[in-house]
Design a protein around this motif. Structure first.
Motif, PDB file in Angstrom:
ATOM      1  N   THR A   1       9.883  58.953  -4.325  1.00 41.59           N
ATOM      2  CA  THR A   1      11.093  58.561  -5.048  1.00 41.59           C
ATOM      3  C   THR A   1      12.331  58.451  -4.176  1.00 41.59           C
ATOM      4  OG1 THR A   1      11.593  60.858  -5.653  1.00 41.59           O
ATOM      5  CG2 THR A   1      10.241  59.565  -7.196  1.00 41.59           C
ATOM      6  N   THR A   2      12.542  59.400  -3.249  1.00 41.60           N
ATOM      7  CA  THR A   2      13.771  59.380  -2.450  1.00 41.60           C
ATOM      8  C   THR A   2      13.488  59.743  -1.000  1.00 41.60           C
ATOM      9  OG1 THR A   2      14.281  61.682  -3.019  1.00 41.60           O
ATOM     10  CG2 THR A   2      15.287  59.964  -4.379  1.00 41.60           C
ATOM     11  N   ILE A   3      14.322  59.200  -0.108  1.00 39.59           N
ATOM     12  CA  ILE A   3      14.346  59.605   1.292  1.00 39.59           C
ATOM     13  C   ILE A   3      15.800  59.891   1.648  1.00 39.59           C
ATOM     14  CG2 ILE A   3      12.290  58.285   1.907  1.00 39.59           C
ATOM     15  CD1 ILE A   3      14.102  56.142   3.068  1.00 39.59           C
ATOM     16  N   ALA A   4      16.011  60.757   2.636  1.00 41.59           N
ATOM     17  CA  ALA A   4      17.392  61.152   2.926  1.00 41.59           C
ATOM     18  C   ALA A   4      17.569  61.592   4.367  1.00 41.59           C
ATOM     19  CB  ALA A   4      17.813  62.288   1.993  1.00 41.59           C
ATOM     20  N   PRO A   5      18.536  61.033   5.094  1.00 39.78           N
ATOM     21  CA  PRO A   5      18.983  61.646   6.340  1.00 39.78           C
ATOM     22  C   PRO A   5      19.824  62.869   6.001  1.00 39.78           C
ATOM     23  CG  PRO A   5      20.339  59.750   5.823  1.00 39.78           C
ATOM     24  CD  PRO A   5      19.270  59.804   4.764  1.00 39.78           C
ATOM     25  N   SER A   6      19.791  63.873   6.882  1.00 36.87           N
ATOM     26  CA  SER A   6      20.465  65.126   6.555  1.00 36.87           C
ATOM     27  C   SER A   6      20.996  65.791   7.815  1.00 36.87           C
ATOM     28  CB  SER A   6      19.476  66.063   5.845  1.00 36.87           C
ATOM     29  OG  SER A   6      20.115  67.246   5.409  1.00 36.87           O
ATOM     30  N   ILE A   7      22.063  66.565   7.659  1.00 36.39           N
ATOM     31  CA  ILE A   7      22.653  67.311   8.769  1.00 36.39           C
ATOM     32  C   ILE A   7      23.036  68.706   8.299  1.00 36.39           C
ATOM     33  CG2 ILE A   7      24.982  66.402   8.311  1.00 36.39           C
ATOM     34  CD1 ILE A   7      25.458  66.511  11.353  1.00 36.39           C
ATOM     35  N   ARG A   8      22.819  69.680   9.179  1.00 38.57           N
ATOM     36  CA  ARG A   8      23.238  71.068   8.922  1.00 38.57           C
ATOM     37  C   ARG A   8      24.296  71.438   9.946  1.00 38.57           C
ATOM     38  NH1 ARG A   8      17.304  74.041   8.552  1.00 38.57           N
ATOM     39  NH2 ARG A   8      16.823  73.526   6.374  1.00 38.57           N
ATOM     40  N   VAL A   9      25.328  72.139   9.492  1.00 41.38           N
ATOM     41  CA  VAL A   9      26.438  72.492  10.378  1.00 41.38           C
ATOM     42  C   VAL A   9      26.859  73.932  10.131  1.00 41.38           C
ATOM     43  CG1 VAL A   9      28.824  71.986  11.028  1.00 41.38           C
ATOM     44  CG2 VAL A   9      27.274  70.103  10.421  1.00 41.38           C
ATOM     45  N   GLN A  10      27.074  74.668  11.221  1.00 39.97           N
ATOM     46  CA  GLN A  10      27.736  75.974  11.155  1.00 39.97           C
ATOM     47  C   GLN A  10      29.173  75.752  11.603  1.00 39.97           C
ATOM     48  OE1 GLN A  10      26.140  79.124  13.678  1.00 39.97           O
ATOM     49  NE2 GLN A  10      28.175  80.051  13.704  1.00 39.97           N
ATOM     50  N   PRO A  11      30.126  75.665  10.667  1.00 39.69           N
ATOM     51  CA  PRO A  11      31.476  75.230  11.027  1.00 39.69           C
ATOM     52  C   PRO A  11      32.288  76.247  11.818  1.00 39.69           C
ATOM     53  CG  PRO A  11      31.369  75.800   8.702  1.00 39.69           C
ATOM     54  CD  PRO A  11      29.970  75.877   9.220  1.00 39.69           C
ATOM     55  N   PHE A  12      31.983  77.542  11.667  1.00 39.12           N
ATOM     56  CA  PHE A  12      32.791  78.574  12.319  1.00 39.12           C
ATOM     57  C   PHE A  12      31.910  79.385  13.263  1.00 39.12           C
ATOM     58  CE2 PHE A  12      34.445  78.044   7.923  1.00 39.12           C
ATOM     59  CZ  PHE A  12      35.606  77.360   8.255  1.00 39.12           C
ATOM     60  N   ALA A  13      32.255  79.373  14.531  1.00 37.84           N
ATOM     61  CA  ALA A  13      31.433  80.040  15.537  1.00 37.84           C
ATOM     62  C   ALA A  13      31.324  81.540  15.297  1.00 37.84           C
ATOM     63  CB  ALA A  13      32.001  79.771  16.925  1.00 37.84           C
TER      64      ALA A  13
ATOM     65  N   PHE B   1      27.304  81.619   7.695  1.00 33.99           N
ATOM     66  CA  PHE B   1      27.856  80.612   6.786  1.00 33.99           C
ATOM     67  C   PHE B   1      27.570  79.231   7.374  1.00 33.99           C
ATOM     68  CE2 PHE B   1      31.297  77.624   5.757  1.00 33.99           C
ATOM     69  CZ  PHE B   1      31.130  77.559   4.373  1.00 33.99           C
ATOM     70  N   SER B   2      27.005  78.347   6.557  1.00 32.51           N
ATOM     71  CA  SER B   2      26.715  76.994   7.014  1.00 32.51           C
ATOM     72  C   SER B   2      26.661  76.063   5.815  1.00 32.51           C
ATOM     73  CB  SER B   2      25.383  76.953   7.772  1.00 32.51           C
ATOM     74  OG  SER B   2      24.307  77.232   6.894  1.00 32.51           O
ATOM     75  N   PHE B   3      26.577  74.765   6.093  1.00 35.17           N
ATOM     76  CA  PHE B   3      26.373  73.813   5.003  1.00 35.17           C
ATOM     77  C   PHE B   3      25.397  72.733   5.449  1.00 35.17           C
ATOM     78  CE2 PHE B   3      30.061  71.959   7.212  1.00 35.17           C
ATOM     79  CZ  PHE B   3      29.701  70.620   7.310  1.00 35.17           C
ATOM     80  N   THR B   4      24.719  72.158   4.472  1.00 33.03           N
ATOM     81  CA  THR B   4      23.777  71.065   4.683  1.00 33.03           C
ATOM     82  C   THR B   4      24.216  69.889   3.837  1.00 33.03           C
ATOM     83  OG1 THR B   4      21.917  72.554   5.116  1.00 33.03           O
ATOM     84  CG2 THR B   4      21.386  70.314   4.431  1.00 33.03           C
ATOM     85  N   SER B   5      24.335  68.712   4.451  1.00 29.76           N
ATOM     86  CA  SER B   5      24.759  67.519   3.729  1.00 29.76           C
ATOM     87  C   SER B   5      23.685  66.444   3.876  1.00 29.76           C
ATOM     88  CB  SER B   5      26.096  67.018   4.274  1.00 29.76           C
ATOM     89  OG  SER B   5      26.657  66.028   3.416  1.00 29.76           O
ATOM     90  N   SER B   6      23.255  65.884   2.730  1.00 30.72           N
ATOM     91  CA  SER B   6      22.189  64.884   2.707  1.00 30.72           C
ATOM     92  C   SER B   6      22.601  63.706   1.833  1.00 30.72           C
ATOM     93  CB  SER B   6      20.891  65.489   2.151  1.00 30.72           C
ATOM     94  OG  SER B   6      20.538  66.688   2.815  1.00 30.72           O
ATOM     95  N   PHE B   7      22.091  62.526   2.187  1.00 27.34           N
ATOM     96  CA  PHE B   7      22.345  61.337   1.386  1.00 27.34           C
ATOM     97  C   PHE B   7      21.004  60.775   0.933  1.00 27.34           C
ATOM     98  CE2 PHE B   7      23.429  56.859   0.573  1.00 27.34           C
ATOM     99  CZ  PHE B   7      24.526  57.041  -0.267  1.00 27.34           C
ATOM    100  N   LEU B   8      20.690  60.979  -0.356  1.00 27.86           N
ATOM    101  CA  LEU B   8      19.400  60.590  -0.905  1.00 27.86           C
ATOM    102  C   LEU B   8      19.428  59.141  -1.381  1.00 27.86           C
ATOM    103  CD1 LEU B   8      19.593  63.807  -1.222  1.00 27.86           C
ATOM    104  CD2 LEU B   8      17.744  63.536  -2.872  1.00 27.86           C
ATOM    105  N   ILE B   9      18.411  58.400  -0.965  1.00 27.45           N
ATOM    106  CA  ILE B   9      18.301  56.976  -1.277  1.00 27.45           C
ATOM    107  C   ILE B   9      17.078  56.746  -2.148  1.00 27.45           C
ATOM    108  CG2 ILE B   9      18.049  54.665  -0.298  1.00 27.45           C
ATOM    109  CD1 ILE B   9      19.172  55.910   2.351  1.00 27.45           C
ATOM    110  N   PRO B  10      17.229  56.172  -3.354  1.00 26.56           N
ATOM    111  CA  PRO B  10      16.061  55.909  -4.202  1.00 26.56           C
ATOM    112  C   PRO B  10      15.229  54.772  -3.622  1.00 26.56           C
ATOM    113  CG  PRO B  10      18.048  54.997  -5.202  1.00 26.56           C
ATOM    114  CD  PRO B  10      18.489  55.763  -3.991  1.00 26.56           C
ATOM    115  N   VAL B  11      13.908  54.966  -3.552  1.00 27.57           N
ATOM    116  CA  VAL B  11      13.040  53.954  -2.945  1.00 27.57           C
ATOM    117  C   VAL B  11      11.906  53.530  -3.884  1.00 27.57           C
ATOM    118  CG1 VAL B  11      13.526  54.697  -0.588  1.00 27.57           C
ATOM    119  CG2 VAL B  11      11.632  55.745  -1.837  1.00 27.57           C
ATOM    120  N   PHE B  12      11.887  54.062  -5.119  1.00 31.52           N
ATOM    121  CA  PHE B  12      10.787  53.751  -6.020  1.00 31.52           C
ATOM    122  C   PHE B  12      11.079  52.475  -6.814  1.00 31.52           C
ATOM    123  CE2 PHE B  12      13.778  56.502  -8.102  1.00 31.52           C
ATOM    124  CZ  PHE B  12      13.825  56.104  -9.434  1.00 31.52           C
ATOM    125  N   LYS B  13      10.019  51.862  -7.312  1.00 30.38           N
ATOM    126  CA  LYS B  13      10.114  50.589  -8.010  1.00 30.38           C
ATOM    127  C   LYS B  13      10.811  50.752  -9.354  1.00 30.38           C
ATOM    128  CE  LYS B  13       7.247  46.681  -9.530  1.00 30.38           C
ATOM    129  NZ  LYS B  13       5.853  46.162  -9.652  1.00 30.38           N
TER     130      LYS B  13
END
Length: 315
Positions: free
Chosen positions: A132-144, A149-161
């Motif tokens: 149904t979906t594919i997504a590129p994703s990135i994880r970041v630890q913003p404060f050394a 504490f971190s965040f993950t950001s993904s962009f899901l793309i629908p690929v189903f008919k």
């Protein structure tokens, strides 16, 4: 069942192939230290490390709410979701990971037995399945100085008919989701509090703008909306290789389209409670099982149960 083997068990075989390699360190010696406490979702990978997670959730319901919070019985509906996540560390500081996510779903309707979802049938009456979906994703630890504490950001793309006459498979949305993670270990490293706050936006064609003869209108209910799940987990570690936990989640689904402009303007929310456990099988591989019950909901929210099984390889 052959389709099930192809889509679900092949990644398990891949994880199995990694075990022999990752049980050894750089000198070829066996490694004994567990990763369960070390690599929480808040913790990022070192440069060159890989993290592969294969998570399966089976949600089934025979009740839902009406427009408000009144419960009603419905014929059984079952929704199976397989989510595969692959990440690797790319920064010397261990503060940036990049990855790829994809999802396979199988749904059944009209009173079909729960395990019939694993047949992965696809028809225009009571079953639907597919990637149904594919997504590129990135994880970041913003404060050394805040390594948990971190965040993950993904962009899901629908690929189903898009099939107008078929039952619901997944949201027909481009979905941008960011998850914020924080954990705190205490009690002589025997307890851990983990929190997660998600912020997701669904983008896409308005339901009222779709062509009912060509498009699946039911899969456009979420377009132009925001979802905000808030979760908390309390874990106890009987040993360094095992943990048990209880969890709670409150989620809000908010439609922000203007109803006068034929927008979706659909909102709902739910509360779920659950428990589960994890066990470190080898240095590379751990297994997770969990159960969640949707104890309340508002506005056509399902009131079912989710049974989950996950495998994670870290090397």
């Amino acid at each position: 069942m052959k389709i099930y083997l192809d889509k679900i068990l092949v990644p398990i075989m891949l994880l199995g192939c990694l075990i022999a390699y990752s049980q050894k360190d750089e000198d070829g010696n066996s490694q004994q230290k567990s990763n369960i406490q070390t690599y929480t979702p808040s913790k990022l990978l070192k440069k060159g490390q890989w993290d592969i997670k294969f998570f399966n959730g089976l949600y089934t319901q025979t009740k839902q709410t009406l427009e408000g919070s009144e419960k009603v019985d419905i014929p059984r509906q079952t929704f199976f979701t397989n989510t595969t996540e692959i990440y690797t560390g790319v920064s010397n500081s261990s503060r940036i990971n990049v990855g790829f996510v994809f999802q396979v779903r199988a749904n059944t309707y009209n009173g079909a037995k729960t395990l019939e979802a694993f047949k992965f049938e696809d028809n225009e009456t009571d079953a639907r399945s597919g990637l149904t979906t594919i997504a590129p994703s990135i994880r970041v630890q913003p404060f050394a100085n805040i390594g948990n504490f971190s965040f993950t950001s993904s962009f899901l793309i629908p690929v189903f008919k898009d099939v107008a006459t078929a039952p619901y498979l997944d949201k027909r949305s481009y979905f941008w989701e960011t998850k914020f993670f924080y954990d705190k270990t205490f009690g002589n490293n025997k307890w851990q509090l983990f929190t997660e706050a998600d912020l997701g936006f669904n983008f896409g064609e308005k339901r009222a703008s779709a062509n009912a003869s060509e498009d699946n209108i039911g899969e456009r209910f979420a377009n132009n909306s925001m979802v905000v799940p808030l979760s908390v987990f309390l874990s106890y570690f009987p040993s360094d290789k095992s943990t048990v936990f209880v969890n709670a989640q409150q989620s809000f689904f908010i439609g922000y389209d203007n109803p006068d402009a034929n927008g979706n303007n659909f909102s709902q929310n739910y509360t779920a409670l659950g428990f589960g456990g994890k066990y470190q099988l080898t240095k590379a591989l751990n297994v997770e099982v969990s159960y969640n019950n949707f104890v309340r909901g508002h506005s056509f929210q399902g009131l079912g149960e989710t049974y989950s099984l996950g495998l994670r390889a870290l090397f």
